[in-house]
Design a protein around this motif. Sequence first.
Motif, PDB file in Angstrom:
ATOM      1  N   UNK A  57       0.846  -1.168   0.000  1.00 16.48           N
ATOM      2  CA  UNK A  57       0.000   0.000   0.000  1.00 16.48           C
ATOM      3  C   UNK A  57       0.891   1.231   0.000  1.00 16.48           C
ATOM      4  N   UNK A  58       0.389   2.307  -0.523  1.00 19.27           N
ATOM      5  CA  UNK A  58       1.141   3.555  -0.571  1.00 19.27           C
ATOM      6  C   UNK A  58       0.276   4.677  -0.013  1.00 19.27           C
ATOM      7  N   UNK A  59       0.906   5.580   0.688  1.00 16.92           N
ATOM      8  CA  UNK A  59       0.209   6.701   1.293  1.00 16.92           C
ATOM      9  C   UNK A  59       0.651   7.961   0.566  1.00 16.92           C
ATOM     10  N   UNK A  60      -0.294   8.627  -0.100  1.00 12.79           N
ATOM     11  CA  UNK A  60       0.028   9.814  -0.891  1.00 12.79           C
ATOM     12  C   UNK A  60      -0.370  11.075  -0.125  1.00 12.79           C
ATOM     13  N   UNK A  61       0.509  11.493   0.788  1.00 10.50           N
ATOM     14  CA  UNK A  61       0.268  12.677   1.619  1.00 10.50           C
ATOM     15  C   UNK A  61       1.574  13.454   1.743  1.00 10.50           C
ATOM     16  N   UNK A  62       1.456  14.711   2.131  1.00  6.92           N
ATOM     17  CA  UNK A  62       2.643  15.525   2.361  1.00  6.92           C
ATOM     18  C   UNK A  62       3.283  15.142   3.688  1.00  6.92           C
ATOM     19  N   UNK A  63       4.592  15.176   3.713  1.00  6.55           N
ATOM     20  CA  UNK A  63       5.327  14.883   4.945  1.00  6.55           C
ATOM     21  C   UNK A  63       5.104  15.988   5.963  1.00  6.55           C
TER      22      UNK A  63
ATOM     23  N   UNK B  59       5.772   4.978   1.061  1.00  7.32           N
ATOM     24  CA  UNK B  59       5.681   4.120  -0.122  1.00  7.32           C
ATOM     25  C   UNK B  59       5.178   2.719   0.206  1.00  7.32           C
ATOM     26  N   UNK B  60       5.322   2.297   1.470  1.00  6.22           N
ATOM     27  CA  UNK B  60       4.896   0.925   1.782  1.00  6.22           C
ATOM     28  C   UNK B  60       4.143   0.764   3.103  1.00  6.22           C
ATOM     29  N   UNK B  61       3.771   1.853   3.745  1.00  9.68           N
ATOM     30  CA  UNK B  61       3.046   1.731   5.011  1.00  9.68           C
ATOM     31  C   UNK B  61       1.653   1.152   4.801  1.00  9.68           C
ATOM     32  N   UNK B  62       1.164   0.476   5.830  1.00  7.49           N
ATOM     33  CA  UNK B  62      -0.209  -0.026   5.819  1.00  7.49           C
ATOM     34  C   UNK B  62      -1.188   1.021   6.324  1.00  7.49           C
ATOM     35  N   UNK B  63      -0.686   2.149   6.762  1.00  8.61           N
ATOM     36  CA  UNK B  63      -1.536   3.206   7.287  1.00  8.61           C
ATOM     37  C   UNK B  63      -2.308   3.873   6.152  1.00  8.61           C
ATOM     38  N   UNK B  64      -3.604   4.002   6.324  1.00  4.90           N
ATOM     39  CA  UNK B  64      -4.430   4.676   5.330  1.00  4.90           C
ATOM     40  C   UNK B  64      -4.539   6.165   5.619  1.00  4.90           C
ATOM     41  N   UNK B  65      -5.152   6.887   4.696  1.00  4.76           N
ATOM     42  CA  UNK B  65      -5.270   8.336   4.864  1.00  4.76           C
ATOM     43  C   UNK B  65      -6.088   8.722   6.089  1.00  4.76           C
TER      44      UNK B  65
ATOM     45  N   UNK C  94      -5.550  11.010  11.677  1.00  9.14           N
ATOM     46  CA  UNK C  94      -5.590  10.937  13.142  1.00  9.14           C
ATOM     47  C   UNK C  94      -4.221  11.299  13.713  1.00  9.14           C
ATOM     48  N   UNK C  95      -3.157  10.757  13.127  1.00 12.11           N
ATOM     49  CA  UNK C  95      -1.808  11.072  13.624  1.00 12.11           C
ATOM     50  C   UNK C  95      -1.514  12.561  13.499  1.00 12.11           C
ATOM     51  N   UNK C  96      -2.007  13.174  12.434  1.00 10.81           N
ATOM     52  CA  UNK C  96      -1.805  14.621  12.248  1.00 10.81           C
ATOM     53  C   UNK C  96      -2.619  15.410  13.276  1.00 10.81           C
ATOM     54  N   UNK C  97      -3.877  14.992  13.469  1.00  6.05           N
ATOM     55  CA  UNK C  97      -4.720  15.671  14.466  1.00  6.05           C
ATOM     56  C   UNK C  97      -4.084  15.639  15.853  1.00  6.05           C
ATOM     57  N   UNK C  98      -3.433  14.526  16.173  1.00  5.47           N
ATOM     58  CA  UNK C  98      -2.833  14.342  17.492  1.00  5.47           C
ATOM     59  C   UNK C  98      -1.382  14.854  17.565  1.00  5.47           C
ATOM     60  N   UNK C  99      -0.895  15.446  16.476  1.00  9.56           N
ATOM     61  CA  UNK C  99       0.480  15.964  16.422  1.00  9.56           C
ATOM     62  C   UNK C  99       1.513  14.904  16.793  1.00  9.56           C
ATOM     63  N   UNK C 100       1.245  13.670  16.385  1.00 10.42           N
ATOM     64  CA  UNK C 100       2.131  12.576  16.779  1.00 10.42           C
ATOM     65  C   UNK C 100       3.532  12.702  16.181  1.00 10.42           C
ATOM     66  N   UNK C 101       3.638  13.202  14.976  1.00  8.41           N
ATOM     67  CA  UNK C 101       4.964  13.305  14.354  1.00  8.41           C
ATOM     68  C   UNK C 101       5.848  14.318  15.074  1.00  8.41           C
ATOM     69  N   UNK C 102       5.236  15.273  15.749  1.00  9.40           N
ATOM     70  CA  UNK C 102       5.994  16.262  16.516  1.00  9.40           C
ATOM     71  C   UNK C 102       6.540  15.685  17.818  1.00  9.40           C
ATOM     72  N   UNK C 103       6.027  14.523  18.217  1.00 10.52           N
ATOM     73  CA  UNK C 103       6.411  13.929  19.497  1.00 10.52           C
ATOM     74  C   UNK C 103       7.590  12.963  19.405  1.00 10.52           C
TER      75      UNK C 103
ATOM     76  N   UNK D  65      -5.872   1.535  16.646  1.00 14.87           N
ATOM     77  CA  UNK D  65      -4.826   1.931  17.590  1.00 14.87           C
ATOM     78  C   UNK D  65      -3.543   1.158  17.321  1.00 14.87           C
ATOM     79  N   UNK D  66      -3.641  -0.154  17.202  1.00 17.73           N
ATOM     80  CA  UNK D  66      -2.420  -0.943  17.001  1.00 17.73           C
ATOM     81  C   UNK D  66      -1.792  -0.659  15.643  1.00 17.73           C
ATOM     82  N   UNK D  67      -2.604  -0.402  14.632  1.00 18.44           N
ATOM     83  CA  UNK D  67      -2.076  -0.059  13.316  1.00 18.44           C
ATOM     84  C   UNK D  67      -1.306   1.254  13.334  1.00 18.44           C
ATOM     85  N   UNK D  68      -1.851   2.248  14.009  1.00 19.52           N
ATOM     86  CA  UNK D  68      -1.172   3.548  14.126  1.00 19.52           C
ATOM     87  C   UNK D  68       0.106   3.397  14.938  1.00 19.52           C
ATOM     88  N   UNK D  69       0.030   2.715  16.071  1.00 15.43           N
ATOM     89  CA  UNK D  69       1.221   2.555  16.905  1.00 15.43           C
ATOM     90  C   UNK D  69       2.322   1.791  16.174  1.00 15.43           C
ATOM     91  N   UNK D  70       1.958   0.760  15.447  1.00 10.34           N
ATOM     92  CA  UNK D  70       2.952  -0.006  14.678  1.00 10.34           C
ATOM     93  C   UNK D  70       3.573   0.860  13.586  1.00 10.34           C
TER      94      UNK D  70
END
Length: 153
Positions: free
Chosen positions: A1-7, A55-61, A66-75, A113-118
């Motif tokens: 699977x591929x995720x087409x979003x801005x970093x 390019x290969x994450x199983x995470x969907x848009x 959700x990760x963006x809403x929670x500012x997870x990448x900033x953590x 939850x487990x998909x996001x955490x993984x």
Amino acid sequence: MSLDVDAPSPPSLSTKVDASQYEDADVQGDDYRRDELEEYLEDGAWADAFDEWAAHTDLGEDEFAITRDLDMFEEYDFFWDSFADRVGYHAPGIPEDWKASEYHPDIDSWNTVSGINAAMTEFGQIVCDVLEDNYIDWEGEYEAPDDLPDFET
């Protein structure tokens, strides 16, 4: 699977957290070189790692939103583990009490939850690999002490 979003933007590593206090990391030493790592992230390591991960994450848009809403990448926290001679990291995660605390309205299952955490853990490791493979060359900085004996052969 591929995720087409801005970093997302790279995290600030100015944290004063002692990396040895993370439950998910076994770190020795105290020179974490966060300033240098943050500079490498800003110079392209973060974007390179994100492209590889997306390019290969199983995470969907929806889960990514959700990760963006929670500012997870900033953590994220990245640090140098001098004892192991590697980059270590602490990945953000959704806590086990997500349901009781109504953590996010779009989180409705343990599967989400487990998909996001993984995915967050996987991304952290990819960032470390990109840093070590393409940006860091600290092994060559070793300087022998002046008081070593002079052995002649």
